[in-house]
Design an enzyme around this catalytic site. Sequence first.
Site, PDB file in Angstrom:
ATOM      1  N   TRP A   1       2.192   1.663  -3.410  1.00 27.62           N
ATOM      2  CA  TRP A   1       1.121   2.110  -4.303  1.00 27.62           C
ATOM      3  C   TRP A   1       0.984   3.623  -4.243  1.00 27.62           C
ATOM      4  CZ3 TRP A   1      -3.316   4.948  -3.567  1.00 27.62           C
ATOM      5  CH2 TRP A   1      -4.261   4.943  -4.599  1.00 27.62           C
ATOM      6  N   HIS A   2       1.158   4.184  -3.056  1.00 21.74           N
ATOM      7  CA  HIS A   2       0.981   5.625  -2.898  1.00 21.74           C
ATOM      8  C   HIS A   2       2.092   6.434  -3.555  1.00 21.74           C
ATOM      9  CE1 HIS A   2      -2.129   4.641   0.095  1.00 21.74           C
ATOM     10  NE2 HIS A   2      -2.536   5.880  -0.074  1.00 21.74           N
ATOM     11  N   GLY A   3       3.270   5.886  -3.667  1.00 23.53           N
ATOM     12  CA  GLY A   3       4.344   6.654  -4.279  1.00 23.53           C
ATOM     13  C   GLY A   3       5.598   5.838  -4.477  1.00 23.53           C
TER      14      GLY A   3
ATOM     15  N   SER B   1       0.833  -1.202   0.000  1.00 25.28           N
ATOM     16  CA  SER B   1       0.000   0.000   0.000  1.00 25.28           C
ATOM     17  C   SER B   1       0.869   1.252   0.000  1.00 25.28           C
ATOM     18  CB  SER B   1      -0.913   0.003   1.231  1.00 25.28           C
ATOM     19  OG  SER B   1      -1.641   1.201   1.314  1.00 25.28           O
TER      20      SER B   1
ATOM     21  N   PHE C   1      -0.762  10.103  -7.359  1.00 31.79           N
ATOM     22  CA  PHE C   1      -0.717   8.667  -7.125  1.00 31.79           C
ATOM     23  C   PHE C   1      -1.461   7.896  -8.195  1.00 31.79           C
ATOM     24  CE2 PHE C   1      -0.890  10.479  -2.659  1.00 31.79           C
ATOM     25  CZ  PHE C   1       0.472  10.631  -2.611  1.00 31.79           C
TER      26      PHE C   1
END
Length: 480
Positions: free
Chosen positions: A322-324, A319, A480
């Site tokens: 996924w955000h950056g 996660s 994102f």
Amino acid sequence: MNFNSLEFLVFFPVVLALYWLLPHRFRRWLLLAASYLFYLWWNPWTGFLLLGTTLVSWLAARGIERSNSAGGRKLWLALALVCCLGCLGVFKYAGFLTDTAGSVARLLGGDGFDVTVDLVLPVGISFYTFQTLSYVLDVYRGEIKTEPDLGYYALFVSFFPQLVAGPIERPDHLLPQLKARHTFRASDLYWGLCLLCRGYFKKLVVADGLSALVDSVYAVPGEASGPAIALATVAFAVQIYCDFSGYSDIAQGAARMLGIRLMDNFRRPYAAKSVREFWRRWHISLTSWFTDYLYKPLGGSRKGLVRQGVNILIVFLVSGLWHGADWTFVVWGGFLGLCQVAGLLWQRAGAPTLPENRLTGLLRQGRTFLLVTFAWLFFRAGSMEEVGLLLRGLTSGWNSAGWQSAISLMELTADTALRAALSVLCLLLLERADWSRGTNDTEGAVSAAQGIFFLVSTVAVAWLALLAANGENAFIYFQF
């Protein structure tokens, strides 16, 4: 196109009027054309990527459903995973992976390599990639049937209110609504307008109003004192919530005015009493996506405590990534994952708990807010080097000189402090009114909601006139 742009203020009323004037059979084509126009406005070439992802996932799902062998179904699934995740990997993570590989090579004594990968990240690629994958995976698991009409499926992927920053909708929730014959309802228009105004207030008044305070500290991490870093990080906790939940409110409101209900993406997350509960309230569509398509396939909680803890950490690390595409996001996710594992171990160990009452509830909320806010420091920092500077600075300057330095660095005045306090107070009032579930104008809570709505709208209109000169700030989650 941004929700907070002048173009959208022209675009949406035109689409809304045409949608209700046109017969049902033409509405999907209007929404599909409007969705691609909305997306292509930012960068036309990215439309080919959106269209390609849509075609591949639709064809793969059709292949899965028509295949008579397990091997054939897996081959079609692999095609979808490779193409969709491959595009996401190339555009979002190629630079991160090459930089990391070069750093590892240098640590091992080599010369490394000087390769720079600088690709333009298509807006919303992380969101619509997950939406297409949920469709293919649901078809593969036999939970839904394929959508035979490519037009409706393309609209499901590109529906403009939630295209670039979610919520990440599931096919069994959104597709039937896109195909349904909607009739105009004044209550939908009213509640949708309420959500729009709440979202704009959160974004333009609260989030954008706090951004200058946050940026003033995080732009010079080596010069900030502990009080400045603490104040800026708390301000960022409020900023990112209002920025992202504001987008979700606008998305829900725009869809509601078209007769379509998007899922709730936030439920007062800072009222959570544990990190686990926080993630049930924050970015709900992403949390549920990772739960259904990663945590449960890994085994979830079915294979013992150790395996459950490992699965939680894997989900949170993914996660974070996924955000950056940076180690700061990985550390952010890992820290929150460790907090959740620690809570799980504490619970399983049978440790004594405080009795449930208002005071202990507030203490748990405060503890959770502090943990989550500390994690935001990693999220907001530009690099791990900046993280180090911020953590060192956080331990210093807790004296009168440090507070004076913080006030000077953040350019805090009585006026800015009062405006920030009033913004947060209005936000708290807005959070008490749940307009996403309203069904008619005769409910008991409507009069109170209307009072709060018009009170805050008055403040918003006054401040928006002042903020207009500062230009538009893109939503944080667009990156994102």
